[in-house]
Design a protein around this motif. Structure first.
Motif, PDB file in Angstrom:
ATOM      1  N   THR A 188       0.831  -1.211   0.000  1.00 17.11           N
ATOM      2  CA  THR A 188       0.000   0.000   0.000  1.00 17.11           C
ATOM      3  C   THR A 188       0.861   1.255   0.000  1.00 17.11           C
ATOM      4  N   ILE A 189       1.955   1.212   0.765  1.00 16.36           N
ATOM      5  CA  ILE A 189       2.870   2.366   0.790  1.00 16.36           C
ATOM      6  C   ILE A 189       3.477   2.584  -0.599  1.00 16.36           C
ATOM      7  N   MET A 190       3.827   1.513  -1.265  1.00 11.01           N
ATOM      8  CA  MET A 190       4.365   1.639  -2.625  1.00 11.01           C
ATOM      9  C   MET A 190       3.343   2.309  -3.547  1.00 11.01           C
ATOM     10  N   GLN A 191       2.074   1.952  -3.377  1.00 10.21           N
ATOM     11  CA  GLN A 191       1.026   2.592  -4.177  1.00 10.21           C
ATOM     12  C   GLN A 191       0.957   4.088  -3.888  1.00 10.21           C
ATOM     13  N   ILE A 192       0.973   4.435  -2.615  1.00  6.93           N
ATOM     14  CA  ILE A 192       0.894   5.850  -2.227  1.00  6.93           C
ATOM     15  C   ILE A 192       2.056   6.625  -2.834  1.00  6.93           C
ATOM     16  N   GLN A 193       3.210   5.977  -2.913  1.00  6.90           N
ATOM     17  CA  GLN A 193       4.400   6.622  -3.461  1.00  6.90           C
ATOM     18  C   GLN A 193       4.503   6.422  -4.980  1.00  6.90           C
ATOM     19  N   THR A 194       3.400   5.946  -5.580  1.00  9.02           N
ATOM     20  CA  THR A 194       3.294   5.700  -7.026  1.00  9.02           C
ATOM     21  C   THR A 194       4.381   4.760  -7.543  1.00  9.02           C
ATOM     22  N   ARG A 195       4.803   3.851  -6.730  1.00  5.65           N
ATOM     23  CA  ARG A 195       5.785   2.832  -7.110  1.00  5.65           C
ATOM     24  C   ARG A 195       5.006   1.546  -7.376  1.00  5.65           C
ATOM     25  N   TYR A 196       4.227   1.578  -8.441  1.00  4.47           N
ATOM     26  CA  TYR A 196       3.248   0.521  -8.679  1.00  4.47           C
ATOM     27  C   TYR A 196       3.874  -0.836  -8.983  1.00  4.47           C
ATOM     28  N   GLU A 197       4.989  -0.844  -9.731  1.00  3.23           N
ATOM     29  CA  GLU A 197       5.629  -2.135 -10.020  1.00  3.23           C
ATOM     30  C   GLU A 197       6.054  -2.829  -8.735  1.00  3.23           C
ATOM     31  N   GLU A 198       6.596  -2.050  -7.788  1.00  2.00           N
ATOM     32  CA  GLU A 198       7.018  -2.642  -6.517  1.00  2.00           C
ATOM     33  C   GLU A 198       5.808  -3.097  -5.700  1.00  2.00           C
ATOM     34  N   SER A 199       4.726  -2.331  -5.780  1.00  2.00           N
ATOM     35  CA  SER A 199       3.526  -2.729  -5.039  1.00  2.00           C
ATOM     36  C   SER A 199       2.992  -4.061  -5.564  1.00  2.00           C
ATOM     37  N   VAL A 200       3.079  -4.253  -6.882  1.00  2.00           N
ATOM     38  CA  VAL A 200       2.629  -5.513  -7.474  1.00  2.00           C
ATOM     39  C   VAL A 200       3.423  -6.685  -6.890  1.00  2.00           C
ATOM     40  N   GLU A 201       4.715  -6.490  -6.714  1.00  2.00           N
ATOM     41  CA  GLU A 201       5.555  -7.552  -6.154  1.00  2.00           C
ATOM     42  C   GLU A 201       5.107  -7.915  -4.738  1.00  2.00           C
ATOM     43  N   TYR A 202       4.882  -6.899  -3.912  1.00  2.00           N
ATOM     44  CA  TYR A 202       4.460  -7.149  -2.526  1.00  2.00           C
ATOM     45  C   TYR A 202       3.103  -7.854  -2.483  1.00  2.00           C
TER      46      TYR A 202
END
Length: 272
Positions: A188-202
């Motif tokens: 969710t934090i990755m999403q907030i920081q617009t780091r969507y590729e990393e959020s997908v991994e988590y």
């Protein structure tokens, strides 16, 4: 040995025996008083119970029961009277005056709970949890406390501090629901920081590994959202199709699929 010396030597023994007798008598008096308080509590005479407990603490602060008494006082004020201020005072006295008490850890948990839930004071809750981490606590309690600290930082928008706590949990050899919750929060934090590729991994890791239903629901929705932001609508639809009825009602799932399908057809007419 002189007669004078013969009389001098037993004096420390007499003092020890006298002190032991006073101690035993005092503890017996305290035990009786505590018993009276417990009896009043059992019949729901909470005011009488708390007054008896408080008198024990006031009169016998060095008793072996003093920390137990403060715990009972704090619990009665919190649970039965909902007197937050007095509950805080009692639990704070316990952790500061009896830091080695077996009840110190539970008291820090209560203090953190009150600051977090009742007073919405997350910085103070974090301070209480950090104090708890200095005590000898079980590994599972430690992991839960770390997640609570990370979650509090998350709510305060202190994302790097939150990630630090979550990373400790994810790096831990012990796995479980807390690990999955930490990984979902990191996504969710990755999403907030617009780091969507990393959020997908988590989120993908959560779905692959967890048995926690709440974690799976969070990860599935997060994954759909991240794929949607990345413009990978076919993957978002694929994930949405796997939503079981135990997580969302059929109508909610159908509405989600309909919205994603319409969006996919809009951006890629070839999908019609």
């Amino acid at each position: 040995m002189s007669d004078k010396l013969r009389w001098v030597l037993p004096i420390p023994i007499f003092i020890f025996l006298a002190a032991s007798w006073v101690f035993v008598r005092t503890e017996n008096e305290v035990r009786v008083q505590v018993g009276r308080a417990q009896k009043q509590w059992r019949v729901k005479n909470y005011r009488e119970a708390v007054e008896l407990y408080e008198s024990v603490y006031q009169d016998y602060p060095k008793s072996q029961y003093a920390d137990d008494v403060l715990w009972e006082v704090g619990t009665i004020y919190y649970v039965n009277f909902y007197d937050i201020d007095r509950a805080l005072i009692s639990f704070h006295k316990l952790v500061t005056q009896y830091p080695d008490s077996p009840l110190a850890a539970e008291s820090y948990l209560k203090l953190a709970q009150i600051h977090e839930v009742e007073l919405a004071d997350l910085p103070k809750a974090i301070a209480c949890w950090n104090q708890l981490l200095t005590l000898d606590i079980s590994r599972e309690t430690l992991r839960q406390v770390r997640f609570s600290i990370g979650n509090a930082h998350f709510k305060l928008n202190q994302f790097e501090k939150a990630l630090g706590e979550f990373q400790l949990l994810m790096n831990d050899e012990q796995v479980g629901d807390v690990t999955d919750q930490a990984r979902a929060r990191a996504g969710t934090i990755m999403q907030i920081q617009t780091r969507y590729e990393e959020s997908v991994e988590y989120f993908s890791e959560v779905l692959e590994e967890t048995n926690c239903s709440d974690c799976r629901r969070t990860a599935r929705l997060g994954l759909i959202e991240s794929y949607e932001f990345l413009g990978e609508l076919s993957k978002a639809i694929e994930v949405a199709q796997t939503i079981p009825t135990s997580e969302f009602p059929t109508q909610v799932k159908d509405d989600l699929l309909k919205r994603l399908g319409e969006k996919a057809r809009y951006y890629d007419p070839g999908e019609q």
